[in-house]
Design a protein around this motif. Sequence first.
Motif, short mmCIF file in Angstrom:
data_model
loop_
_atom_site.label_atom_id
_atom_site.label_comp_id
_atom_site.label_asym_id
_atom_site.label_seq_id
_atom_site.Cartn_x
_atom_site.Cartn_y
_atom_site.Cartn_z
N ILE A 123 0.84 -1.20 0.00
CA ILE A 123 0.00 0.00 0.00
C ILE A 123 0.87 1.24 0.00
CG2 ILE A 123 -1.63 1.35 1.38
CD1 ILE A 123 -2.77 -1.36 2.37
N THR A 124 1.92 1.23 0.81
CA THR A 124 2.83 2.38 0.88
C THR A 124 3.44 2.69 -0.49
OG1 THR A 124 3.36 1.85 3.19
CG2 THR A 124 4.90 3.27 2.02
N ARG A 125 3.82 1.65 -1.19
CA ARG A 125 4.43 1.83 -2.51
C ARG A 125 3.39 2.24 -3.55
NH1 ARG A 125 6.23 -2.73 -2.82
NH2 ARG A 125 8.37 -2.35 -2.11
N GLU A 126 2.29 1.52 -3.60
CA GLU A 126 1.29 1.75 -4.66
C GLU A 126 0.54 3.06 -4.49
OE1 GLU A 126 -1.04 -1.76 -4.29
OE2 GLU A 126 0.59 -3.09 -4.96
N ARG A 127 0.32 3.46 -3.25
CA ARG A 127 -0.42 4.71 -3.00
C ARG A 127 0.52 5.91 -2.86
NH1 ARG A 127 -5.70 4.00 -0.98
NH2 ARG A 127 -6.46 1.94 -1.58
N GLN A 128 1.80 5.70 -3.11
CA GLN A 128 2.80 6.78 -3.08
C GLN A 128 2.76 7.54 -1.75
OE1 GLN A 128 1.67 8.82 -6.78
NE2 GLN A 128 3.42 7.86 -7.79
N VAL A 129 2.90 6.78 -0.69
CA VAL A 129 2.90 7.35 0.65
C VAL A 129 4.24 8.02 0.94
CG1 VAL A 129 2.84 6.74 3.11
CG2 VAL A 129 1.19 5.72 1.52
N ASP A 130 4.19 9.21 1.52
CA ASP A 130 5.41 9.95 1.83
C ASP A 130 5.95 9.63 3.22
OD1 ASP A 130 5.66 11.84 -0.55
OD2 ASP A 130 3.60 12.26 0.11
N ALA A 131 5.07 9.30 4.16
CA ALA A 131 5.52 9.00 5.52
C ALA A 131 4.59 7.97 6.14
CB ALA A 131 5.57 10.26 6.38
N VAL A 132 5.18 7.00 6.83
CA VAL A 132 4.43 5.96 7.54
C VAL A 132 4.53 6.25 9.03
CG1 VAL A 132 4.28 3.50 8.08
CG2 VAL A 132 4.83 4.25 5.74
N LEU A 133 3.38 6.38 9.68
CA LEU A 133 3.31 6.66 11.11
C LEU A 133 2.89 5.39 11.84
CD1 LEU A 133 1.28 10.02 10.96
CD2 LEU A 133 3.71 9.64 10.46
N VAL A 134 3.71 4.91 12.76
CA VAL A 134 3.40 3.71 13.53
C VAL A 134 3.25 4.14 14.99
CG1 VAL A 134 4.00 1.31 14.03
CG2 VAL A 134 4.86 2.41 11.94
N ALA A 135 2.00 4.18 15.46
CA ALA A 135 1.71 4.80 16.77
C ALA A 135 1.75 3.78 17.92
CB ALA A 135 0.36 5.49 16.73
N GLY A 136 2.90 3.18 18.12
CA GLY A 136 3.14 2.39 19.33
C GLY A 136 2.78 0.93 19.26
N ASP A 137 3.30 0.19 20.26
CA ASP A 137 3.16 -1.26 20.36
C ASP A 137 3.65 -1.95 19.09
OD1 ASP A 137 2.32 -1.17 22.95
OD2 ASP A 137 0.24 -1.71 22.55
N ILE A 138 4.88 -1.61 18.74
CA ILE A 138 5.52 -2.30 17.62
C ILE A 138 5.72 -3.76 18.01
CG2 ILE A 138 7.68 -2.52 16.35
CD1 ILE A 138 6.25 0.85 17.41
N TYR A 139 6.19 -4.00 19.22
CA TYR A 139 6.36 -5.35 19.73
C TYR A 139 5.24 -5.68 20.72
CZ TYR A 139 11.13 -5.12 17.84
OH TYR A 139 12.23 -4.99 17.02
N ASP A 140 5.13 -6.97 21.04
CA ASP A 140 4.10 -7.39 22.00
C ASP A 140 4.62 -7.44 23.42
OD1 ASP A 140 1.37 -8.37 22.43
OD2 ASP A 140 2.36 -10.21 23.08
N ARG A 141 5.93 -7.39 23.58
CA ARG A 141 6.49 -7.46 24.93
C ARG A 141 7.74 -6.61 25.00
NH1 ARG A 141 7.74 -13.73 25.61
NH2 ARG A 141 5.56 -13.78 24.94
N ALA A 142 8.12 -6.25 26.21
CA ALA A 142 9.27 -5.37 26.40
C ALA A 142 10.57 -6.03 25.94
CB ALA A 142 9.37 -4.96 27.87
N LEU A 143 10.66 -7.34 26.12
CA LEU A 143 11.83 -8.08 25.67
C LEU A 143 11.39 -9.02 24.55
CD1 LEU A 143 14.85 -8.60 26.08
CD2 LEU A 143 14.25 -10.36 27.76
N PRO A 144 11.32 -8.55 23.31
CA PRO A 144 10.76 -9.35 22.23
C PRO A 144 11.67 -10.51 21.84
CG PRO A 144 11.66 -7.31 21.37
CD PRO A 144 11.73 -7.20 22.86
N HIS A 145 11.03 -11.56 21.33
CA HIS A 145 11.77 -12.71 20.85
C HIS A 145 12.61 -12.30 19.63
CE1 HIS A 145 12.50 -16.69 19.00
NE2 HIS A 145 12.34 -17.16 20.23
N VAL A 146 13.72 -12.98 19.44
CA VAL A 146 14.63 -12.63 18.35
C VAL A 146 13.93 -12.68 16.99
CG1 VAL A 146 15.49 -15.00 18.14
CG2 VAL A 146 16.90 -13.09 17.33
#
Length: 387
Positions: A34-57
């Motif tokens: 979607i980012t590529r096809e819709r020609q997005v200029d900036a992707v905003l990721v508003a938190g909780d990238i991981y599920d835990r503070a010490l994520p699995h490798v």
Amino acid sequence: MRLLHTSDWHLGRTFHGASLLETQRNVLQEIIDITRERQVDAVLVAGDIYDRALPHVDAVRLCNWALGELRKTGATLILTSGNHDSASRLGFASALLDSAGVHIFAEPARMLEPVLLDGGDHQVAVYGIPYLEPRMVMDELQVDRASHEAVAGAALTRIEGHLAGLRQQGSPVVSVAMAHLFAAGGQGSDSERELSTGNLDVVPAHLFENFDYTALGHLHGRQRITEHIRYSGSPLAYSFSEVNQRKGVWLIDTGAEGITGYQEAILSVPKKLAVLRGDLADLLADESLEYAQDAWCQVTLTDPERPADAMSKVRTRFPDTVVLAFDPQGGKVKEKSSYSERMAKATSTAQVCSDFIEHVRDRHPDELERELLDSVIRSTREAQVSK
């Protein structure tokens, strides 16, 4: 300019014990496309990238791949930490990553360092607010009350002062705030970790009224609090309470006059959820439930007595049943009594055993089970007599 708003990836999360890594990779690939096809200029990721503070490798590797592929589209990446993330781990090397077009807001000190995007006739100023744990940041933000409203209000007051100075420089500035919190009016689901008890986590939406757009994270359902304050929701369903949610991302267009348009981009459902309820025999025979045979299933059986070997029987048709509950309906209404009351009324060893079995599984022993119980009791008595 065009912005894409997503959040709550929860990389590394499982669904009732089943790994979701491959499913998460697939849905992230959709966001990349979607980012590529819709020609997005900036992707905003508003938190909780991981599920835990010490994520699995493996979760870290997946994140590394996703950010790399998103960056290859030419989009600037802007991430904030969530309550599931470790701010120090997520923010590692953030100063170096700035030069690579990946901006991570994991510490309150960075809130007054917006990412400035050049839109030609205007600038877009993106202010990232990391997840603010009240007791951890109240001194730094000089507030005397350990609440999410207090610390969010203090942070936004500082940001608004910085924004006012930026706008005095002359060029039109479209302001965007990113935050990970529970905004008043939002609809939650079962898969979100509670930020605090007693509604102390709720933040009034009016605190964001001076921003042209607010990209929120934390709630897993994609929704609008107001036209300019939105949750993107999680890209996947992480609980059966999300069975009716349509997962997706928001696309936001900007111009010199401010926000010029909104679009939704719906994400596919790699594996559906199904919430089923009824008698076991009916569920196994109902042709309309064919769709659920390949879905994650939550099943509630309403048979008057709990069926023997219920999970195995349910899985003969719905193999990915991960939650099985019982809510007996119909039949003779049984008098409710405690286990101690049952034991007090028992007149034989066989009745004690029978009542115990019924108490723990809501079903009397069948004939074969009664014969087994009688055999064990008889053998025990004979062994005692022979001593």
